[in-house]
Design an enzyme around this catalytic site. Sequence first.
Site, PDB file in Angstrom:
ATOM      1  N   TYR A  18       0.911  -1.286  -0.113  1.00 30.19           N
ATOM      2  CA  TYR A  18      -0.095  -0.022  -0.001  1.00 30.19           C
ATOM      3  C   TYR A  18       0.921   1.268  -0.147  1.00 30.19           C
ATOM      4  O   TYR A  18       0.522   2.383  -0.457  1.00 30.19           O
ATOM      5  CB  TYR A  18      -0.994  -0.034   1.180  1.00 30.19           C
ATOM      6  CG  TYR A  18      -2.240  -0.887   0.652  1.00 30.19           C
ATOM      7  CD1 TYR A  18      -3.087  -0.564  -0.142  1.00 30.19           C
ATOM      8  CD2 TYR A  18      -2.168  -2.100   1.218  1.00 30.19           C
ATOM      9  CE1 TYR A  18      -4.011  -1.465  -0.618  1.00 30.19           C
ATOM     10  CE2 TYR A  18      -3.040  -3.038   0.798  1.00 30.19           C
ATOM     11  CZ  TYR A  18      -4.049  -2.782   0.042  1.00 30.19           C
ATOM     12  OH  TYR A  18      -5.020  -3.606  -0.581  1.00 30.19           O
ATOM     13  N   ARG A  22       1.515   1.870  -3.337  1.00 30.86           N
ATOM     14  CA  ARG A  22       0.458   2.436  -4.078  1.00 30.86           C
ATOM     15  C   ARG A  22       0.282   4.106  -3.762  1.00 30.86           C
ATOM     16  O   ARG A  22      -0.321   4.636  -4.624  1.00 30.86           O
ATOM     17  CB  ARG A  22      -0.962   1.585  -3.982  1.00 30.86           C
ATOM     18  CG  ARG A  22      -0.551   0.245  -4.591  1.00 30.86           C
ATOM     19  CD  ARG A  22      -1.909  -0.683  -4.239  1.00 30.86           C
ATOM     20  NE  ARG A  22      -3.096  -0.085  -5.026  1.00 30.86           N
ATOM     21  CZ  ARG A  22      -4.331  -0.589  -5.167  1.00 30.86           C
ATOM     22  NH1 ARG A  22      -4.556  -1.596  -4.033  1.00 30.86           N
ATOM     23  NH2 ARG A  22      -5.324  -0.138  -5.744  1.00 30.86           N
ATOM     24  N   CYS A  38      -7.813   1.504  12.632  1.00 30.98           N
ATOM     25  CA  CYS A  38      -7.223   0.860  13.522  1.00 30.98           C
ATOM     26  C   CYS A  38      -7.949  -0.755  13.140  1.00 30.98           C
ATOM     27  O   CYS A  38      -9.109  -0.870  12.692  1.00 30.98           O
ATOM     28  CB  CYS A  38      -7.602   0.954  14.793  1.00 30.98           C
ATOM     29  SG  CYS A  38      -7.270  -0.330  16.224  1.00 30.98           S
ATOM     30  N   ASN A  70     -12.497   2.469  -6.786  1.00 25.56           N
ATOM     31  CA  ASN A  70     -11.111   2.977  -6.904  1.00 25.56           C
ATOM     32  C   ASN A  70     -10.573   3.637  -5.602  1.00 25.56           C
ATOM     33  O   ASN A  70     -11.607   4.240  -4.925  1.00 25.56           O
ATOM     34  CB  ASN A  70     -10.582   4.049  -7.826  1.00 25.56           C
ATOM     35  CG  ASN A  70     -10.833   3.513  -9.270  1.00 25.56           C
ATOM     36  OD1 ASN A  70     -10.823   2.337  -9.463  1.00 25.56           O
ATOM     37  ND2 ASN A  70     -10.886   4.420 -10.271  1.00 25.56           N
ATOM     38  N   VAL A  71      -9.469   3.173  -5.054  1.00 31.04           N
ATOM     39  CA  VAL A  71      -9.026   3.851  -3.829  1.00 31.04           C
ATOM     40  C   VAL A  71      -8.439   5.129  -3.871  1.00 31.04           C
ATOM     41  O   VAL A  71      -7.897   5.651  -3.032  1.00 31.04           O
ATOM     42  CB  VAL A  71      -8.466   2.726  -2.941  1.00 31.04           C
ATOM     43  CG1 VAL A  71      -8.923   1.565  -2.899  1.00 31.04           C
ATOM     44  CG2 VAL A  71      -7.102   2.281  -3.732  1.00 31.04           C
ATOM     45  N   THR A 128     -14.089  -0.996 -15.847  1.00 23.70           N
ATOM     46  CA  THR A 128     -14.270  -1.955 -14.668  1.00 23.70           C
ATOM     47  C   THR A 128     -14.356  -3.303 -15.483  1.00 23.70           C
ATOM     48  O   THR A 128     -15.230  -3.451 -16.272  1.00 23.70           O
ATOM     49  CB  THR A 128     -15.321  -1.756 -13.679  1.00 23.70           C
ATOM     50  OG1 THR A 128     -15.211  -2.737 -12.854  1.00 23.70           O
ATOM     51  CG2 THR A 128     -16.569  -1.245 -14.296  1.00 23.70           C
ATOM     52  N   SER A 129     -13.424  -4.344 -15.229  1.00 19.33           N
ATOM     53  CA  SER A 129     -13.354  -5.543 -16.025  1.00 19.33           C
ATOM     54  C   SER A 129     -14.737  -6.401 -15.711  1.00 19.33           C
ATOM     55  O   SER A 129     -14.907  -7.343 -16.428  1.00 19.33           O
ATOM     56  CB  SER A 129     -12.273  -6.380 -15.633  1.00 19.33           C
ATOM     57  OG  SER A 129     -12.027  -6.500 -14.012  1.00 19.33           O
ATOM     58  N   HIS A 188     -14.594   0.539  -2.113  1.00 15.73           N
ATOM     59  CA  HIS A 188     -13.329  -0.296  -1.512  1.00 15.73           C
ATOM     60  C   HIS A 188     -12.357   0.391  -0.531  1.00 15.73           C
ATOM     61  O   HIS A 188     -11.438   0.090  -0.496  1.00 15.73           O
ATOM     62  CB  HIS A 188     -12.676  -0.940  -2.648  1.00 15.73           C
ATOM     63  CG  HIS A 188     -13.437  -1.759  -3.476  1.00 15.73           C
ATOM     64  ND1 HIS A 188     -13.147  -2.155  -4.770  1.00 15.73           N
ATOM     65  CD2 HIS A 188     -14.542  -2.528  -3.238  1.00 15.73           C
ATOM     66  CE1 HIS A 188     -14.180  -3.265  -5.047  1.00 15.73           C
ATOM     67  NE2 HIS A 188     -14.883  -3.219  -4.040  1.00 15.73           N
ATOM     68  N   GLU A 212     -11.948  -2.215 -23.894  1.00 20.25           N
ATOM     69  CA  GLU A 212     -12.454  -3.626 -24.519  1.00 20.25           C
ATOM     70  C   GLU A 212     -13.807  -4.074 -23.594  1.00 20.25           C
ATOM     71  O   GLU A 212     -14.138  -3.266 -22.559  1.00 20.25           O
ATOM     72  CB  GLU A 212     -11.390  -4.654 -24.077  1.00 20.25           C
ATOM     73  CG  GLU A 212     -11.151  -4.654 -22.440  1.00 20.25           C
ATOM     74  CD  GLU A 212      -9.805  -5.246 -22.267  1.00 20.25           C
ATOM     75  OE1 GLU A 212      -9.130  -5.862 -23.083  1.00 20.25           O
ATOM     76  OE2 GLU A 212      -9.380  -4.969 -20.922  1.00 20.25           O
TER      77      GLU A 212
HETATM   78  P1  NAD Z   1      -9.744  -4.217 -13.335  1.00 22.45           P
HETATM   79  O1  NAD Z   1      -8.033  -3.994 -13.138  1.00 22.45           O
HETATM   80  O2  NAD Z   1     -10.036  -5.589 -13.227  1.00 22.45           O
HETATM   81  O3  NAD Z   1      -9.894  -3.831 -14.774  1.00 22.45           O
HETATM   82  C1  NAD Z   1      -9.637  -2.546 -15.311  1.00 22.45           C
HETATM   83  C2  NAD Z   1     -10.505  -2.328 -16.414  1.00 22.45           C
HETATM   84  O4  NAD Z   1     -10.008  -1.144 -17.055  1.00 22.45           O
HETATM   85  C3  NAD Z   1     -10.319  -3.299 -17.785  1.00 22.45           C
HETATM   86  O5  NAD Z   1     -11.478  -3.920 -17.991  1.00 22.45           O
HETATM   87  C4  NAD Z   1      -9.831  -2.389 -18.822  1.00 22.45           C
HETATM   88  O6  NAD Z   1     -10.182  -2.808 -19.922  1.00 22.45           O
HETATM   89  C5  NAD Z   1     -10.133  -1.308 -18.433  1.00 22.45           C
HETATM   90  N1  NAD Z   1      -9.238   0.003 -18.700  1.00 22.45           N
HETATM   91  C6  NAD Z   1      -7.937  -0.051 -19.151  1.00 22.45           C
HETATM   92  N2  NAD Z   1      -7.524   0.956 -19.529  1.00 22.45           N
HETATM   93  C7  NAD Z   1      -8.577   2.080 -19.676  1.00 22.45           C
HETATM   94  C8  NAD Z   1      -9.053   3.175 -20.032  1.00 22.45           C
HETATM   95  N3  NAD Z   1      -7.881   4.218 -20.500  1.00 22.45           N
HETATM   96  N4  NAD Z   1     -10.060   3.836 -19.892  1.00 22.45           N
HETATM   97  C9  NAD Z   1     -11.186   2.921 -19.479  1.00 22.45           C
HETATM   98  N5  NAD Z   1     -10.934   1.707 -19.144  1.00 22.45           N
HETATM   99  C10 NAD Z   1      -9.779   1.440 -18.970  1.00 22.45           C
HETATM  100  O7  NAD Z   1     -10.322  -2.962 -12.291  1.00 22.45           O
HETATM  101  P2  NAD Z   1     -11.768  -3.272 -11.628  1.00 22.45           P
HETATM  102  O8  NAD Z   1     -12.703  -3.938 -12.458  1.00 22.45           O
HETATM  103  O9  NAD Z   1     -11.935  -1.586 -11.170  1.00 22.45           O
HETATM  104  O10 NAD Z   1     -11.629  -3.905 -10.218  1.00 22.45           O
HETATM  105  C11 NAD Z   1     -10.491  -4.426  -9.410  1.00 22.45           C
HETATM  106  C12 NAD Z   1     -10.251  -3.648  -8.358  1.00 22.45           C
HETATM  107  O11 NAD Z   1      -9.380  -2.822  -8.675  1.00 22.45           O
HETATM  108  C13 NAD Z   1     -11.136  -2.638  -7.589  1.00 22.45           C
HETATM  109  O12 NAD Z   1     -11.421  -3.280  -6.513  1.00 22.45           O
HETATM  110  C14 NAD Z   1     -10.166  -1.569  -7.299  1.00 22.45           C
HETATM  111  O13 NAD Z   1     -10.431  -1.101  -5.841  1.00 22.45           O
HETATM  112  C15 NAD Z   1      -8.832  -1.967  -7.390  1.00 22.45           C
HETATM  113  N6  NAD Z   1      -8.090  -1.030  -8.032  1.00 22.45           N
HETATM  114  C16 NAD Z   1      -8.215   0.298  -8.095  1.00 22.45           C
HETATM  115  C17 NAD Z   1      -7.048   1.208  -8.393  1.00 22.45           C
HETATM  116  C18 NAD Z   1      -7.318   2.676  -8.221  1.00 22.45           C
HETATM  117  O14 NAD Z   1      -7.675   3.191  -7.244  1.00 22.45           O
HETATM  118  N7  NAD Z   1      -6.956   3.682  -9.232  1.00 22.45           N
HETATM  119  C19 NAD Z   1      -5.986   0.712  -9.399  1.00 22.45           C
HETATM  120  C20 NAD Z   1      -5.836  -0.705  -9.540  1.00 22.45           C
HETATM  121  C21 NAD Z   1      -7.050  -1.454  -8.922  1.00 22.45           C
END
Ligand code: NAD
Length: 231
Positions: A59, A62, A120, A95-96, A181-182, A112, A205
Amino acid sequence: MIEISSTDRVFILTGAGISAESGIPTFRGAGGLWRNYRFEEVASPRAWQRDPRLVWEFYSMRRRIAAAAKPNPGHLALATLEGRLRNRLFLCTQNVDNLHEQAGSRGAIHMHGELFKSRCDACRLAPFDDTSTYEPPAEILRCECGGRIRPHICWFGEVPYRIDEIFHALDECTLFVAIGTSGVVEPAASFVAHVRARTFYVGPEEPANELAFTKCFLGNAGDVLPNLFRF
Ligand code: NAD
């Protein structure tokens, strides 16, 4: 284009993809964080019990990446939309990072958790702002109660925050848009199936749950969102 009427209530769900163009890696896909880490080892209650230092290293890494990031046109377009729709917009993010807030969004729900908050692991101390990074061999900070200070993050196996509010907003919305979001992380992946309204997806995608959407707009959030909404 997505037409928004003067009575529409809009639910926006964002995922890691909206922050990809700001330089924050997604979890899955090319350059994804899970290529270098196993989530069981850094993002679960069991990982925290077993090796809190490794969790804090993950973390801290990150936090460093997110601290250097700036919002992109996708975040800015959603802040503009909030300014226009006000309480008819519900912004829910997985997103966090704090890029929605940096862009000017005021009401984002972080289901999340938030990277720049800690809490704590034992008592009900409210989550507090924290930008510090753990540098080994530092000790894990302790709360006054003796518990350990952990990231304010919903780990795998924990219950997302504000979930009742989120489902209430899903019931109420007349338009649902998921962005970057995937479609594999629950419960967010199932939100679209809960909605009885028009549903759209924005990302480069198709998501795993693409069949649940009325339409997918394929492209990067920063390119698509600024011109997506019409009133
Ligand atoms: P994921 O990593 O599973 O999927 C990311 C998605 O984003 C993919 O489907 C991809 O095709 C798409 N993508 C890539 N580039 C893009 C763009 N330029 N514009 C739009 N879409 C794009 O992420 P998720 O579905 O959010 O789930 C996973 C977990 O990831 C969540 O719990 C989240 O908390 C966490 N996460 C958060 C961050 C952050 O805070 N920025 C970063 C990484 C992961």
